[in-house]
Design a protein around this motif. Structure first.
Motif, PDB file in Angstrom:
ATOM      1  N   THR A  54      -0.152   7.745  -2.466  1.00  0.00           N
ATOM      2  CA  THR A  54      -1.034   6.646  -3.399  1.00  0.00           C
ATOM      3  C   THR A  54      -1.082   5.173  -2.696  1.00  0.00           C
ATOM      4  OG1 THR A  54       0.882   6.273  -4.650  1.00  0.00           O
ATOM      5  CG2 THR A  54      -0.530   7.937  -5.424  1.00  0.00           C
ATOM      6  N   GLY A  55      -1.537   4.516  -3.425  1.00  0.00           N
ATOM      7  CA  GLY A  55      -1.734   3.120  -2.874  1.00  0.00           C
ATOM      8  C   GLY A  55      -3.040   2.756  -2.358  1.00  0.00           C
TER       9      GLY A  55
ATOM     10  N   TYR B 140       5.937   7.268 -11.020  1.00  0.00           N
ATOM     11  CA  TYR B 140       7.119   6.545 -11.962  1.00  0.00           C
ATOM     12  C   TYR B 140       7.886   7.454 -12.800  1.00  0.00           C
ATOM     13  CZ  TYR B 140       4.201   2.559 -10.226  1.00  0.00           C
ATOM     14  OH  TYR B 140       3.738   1.683  -9.258  1.00  0.00           O
TER      15      TYR B 140
ATOM     16  N   TYR C 278       0.590   7.739 -10.820  1.00  0.00           N
ATOM     17  CA  TYR C 278      -0.034   8.356  -9.591  1.00  0.00           C
ATOM     18  C   TYR C 278      -0.826   9.757  -9.804  1.00  0.00           C
ATOM     19  CZ  TYR C 278       2.865   4.600  -7.138  1.00  0.00           C
ATOM     20  OH  TYR C 278       3.283   3.551  -6.774  1.00  0.00           O
TER      21      TYR C 278
ATOM     22  N   THR D 124       8.993  -4.692  -4.923  1.00  0.00           N
ATOM     23  CA  THR D 124       7.938  -3.532  -5.108  1.00  0.00           C
ATOM     24  C   THR D 124       7.312  -3.623  -6.273  1.00  0.00           C
ATOM     25  OG1 THR D 124       9.177  -2.089  -3.462  1.00  0.00           O
ATOM     26  CG2 THR D 124       7.940  -1.032  -5.172  1.00  0.00           C
ATOM     27  N   ARG D 125       8.153  -3.863  -7.527  1.00  0.00           N
ATOM     28  CA  ARG D 125       7.633  -3.979  -8.863  1.00  0.00           C
ATOM     29  C   ARG D 125       6.578  -5.151  -8.958  1.00  0.00           C
ATOM     30  NH1 ARG D 125      10.455  -5.485 -13.137  1.00  0.00           N
ATOM     31  NH2 ARG D 125       9.365  -4.169 -14.425  1.00  0.00           N
TER      32      ARG D 125
ATOM     33  N   GLU E 196       4.546  -6.306  -6.680  1.00  0.00           N
ATOM     34  CA  GLU E 196       3.266  -6.041  -5.812  1.00  0.00           C
ATOM     35  C   GLU E 196       2.723  -4.672  -6.453  1.00  0.00           C
ATOM     36  OE1 GLU E 196       3.577  -4.355  -1.656  1.00  0.00           O
ATOM     37  OE2 GLU E 196       5.038  -6.038  -1.298  1.00  0.00           O
ATOM     38  N   ASN E 197       3.301  -4.013  -7.075  1.00  0.00           N
ATOM     39  CA  ASN E 197       2.552  -2.737  -7.752  1.00  0.00           C
ATOM     40  C   ASN E 197       2.072  -3.447  -9.219  1.00  0.00           C
ATOM     41  OD1 ASN E 197       3.153  -1.395  -5.626  1.00  0.00           O
ATOM     42  ND2 ASN E 197       4.556   0.054  -6.618  1.00  0.00           N
TER      43      ASN E 197
ATOM     44  N   TYR F 107      -1.528  -2.841 -10.848  1.00  0.00           N
ATOM     45  CA  TYR F 107      -1.895  -1.713 -11.486  1.00  0.00           C
ATOM     46  C   TYR F 107      -1.725  -1.904 -13.066  1.00  0.00           C
ATOM     47  CZ  TYR F 107      -2.543  -0.233  -6.495  1.00  0.00           C
ATOM     48  OH  TYR F 107      -3.074  -0.064  -5.329  1.00  0.00           O
TER      49      TYR F 107
ATOM     50  N   VAL G 299       5.663  -2.356 -15.551  1.00  0.00           N
ATOM     51  CA  VAL G 299       5.889  -1.687 -14.318  1.00  0.00           C
ATOM     52  C   VAL G 299       7.091  -1.064 -14.769  1.00  0.00           C
ATOM     53  CG1 VAL G 299       6.085  -1.742 -11.992  1.00  0.00           C
ATOM     54  CG2 VAL G 299       4.692  -3.658 -13.100  1.00  0.00           C
TER      55      VAL G 299
END
Ligand code: F6R
Length: 237
Positions: A36-37, A69, A80, A161-162, A164-165, A168, A175
């Motif tokens: 994903t991403g 997740y 995802y 990472t949290r 950056e994500n 969404y 997150v």
């Protein structure tokens, strides 16, 4: 390791889509590993276009996603599972039973990890695995320091990472703190791997990979020990 340098995101998407199309055309019942991403969105769009033009069928294809997740409902907008349906599965002729993502809502997550690797084995192993790369060299959700021999496992997400994500989600606090991810060993079992990396912010990671130094501090470096990896990279943001 094969390196393909390109200039634009569209080129990355097209070159990657060519590799995936060829795989499916040569082996219609291919087992694909998917990511994903932001990196794969263009490739999925291209595969959908080829399907809609009658050039590509997913009817015998099986897919296994890298990660999901922990704790999110399957149908949550940020899962995802939802990402894959909105970017690929809803627009091609793949059978629902051939779509596999780790179940982050499982009541027994440890058992789900073992079962996920088992489902990949049962399908005959992954023929072609797609990967993106994190700026810190992560692949899947395998952050720096992950042992190379890790199989599918539960990881605590790093704050970076949290953050950056978080795009969404409505805000950072939503997150999830944990994810279930194929391990590096699970990824290395794929017969062939394609990694795509677009833009300036990925250049450092690509340079590190090119340096040839294999270390658990840079998870993607283990790919240097795989016999059939293509890296498609380049472009400025
Ligand atoms: C996604 C995944 C991650 C991403 C990586 C790059 O399933 O496993 O490793 O591939 O974080 O993400 P993007 O493509 O958004 O830059």
């Amino acid at each position: 390791m094969k390196w393909i340098a390109v200039n634009t995101y569209e080129e990355i998407s097209e070159v990657a889509a060519n590799i995936f199309s060829k795989q499916i055309q040569e082996k219609p019942n291919s087992v694909l590993g998917l990511a994903t991403g932001g990196s794969p969105v263009g490739m999925y769009k291209e595969l959908v276009a080829r399907h809609q033009a009658g050039r590509l069928s997913f009817k015998d294809v099986q897919t296994f996603n890298l990660d999901e997740y922990v704790g999110l409902e399957q149908a949550s907008p940020a899962s995802y599972w939802t990402f894959m349906h909105e970017n690929l599965f809803n627009f091609v002729d793949i059978l629902t039973e051939n779509i596999h993502l780790p179940n982050g809502k499982s009541e027994d997550l440890a058992a789900e990890c073992v079962a996920y690797d088992g489902r990949i084995e049962e399908a005959g192993g992954i023929d072609l695995q797609l990967l993106g790369i994190g700026v810190n060299g992560h692949i899947g959700f395998n952050e720096p320091g992950t042992p190379f021999d890790a199989t599918t496992n539960i990881v605590e997400l790093t704050e970076s990472t949290r953050t950056e994500n978080a795009v969404y989600f409505d805000n950072l606090s939503e997150v999830p703190t944990h994810a279930i991810t194929m391990g590096i060993q699970s990824i290395m079992k794929a017969k062939e791997i394609v990694l795509i990396a677009f833009g300036e912010k990925k250049l450092d990671a690509i340079e590190k990979l090119k340096s040839g130094h294999v270390t658990e501090d840079f998870p993607a470096s283990q790919l240097l020990n795989h016999p059939n990896v293509t890296i498609i990279y380049g472009g400025t943001n």
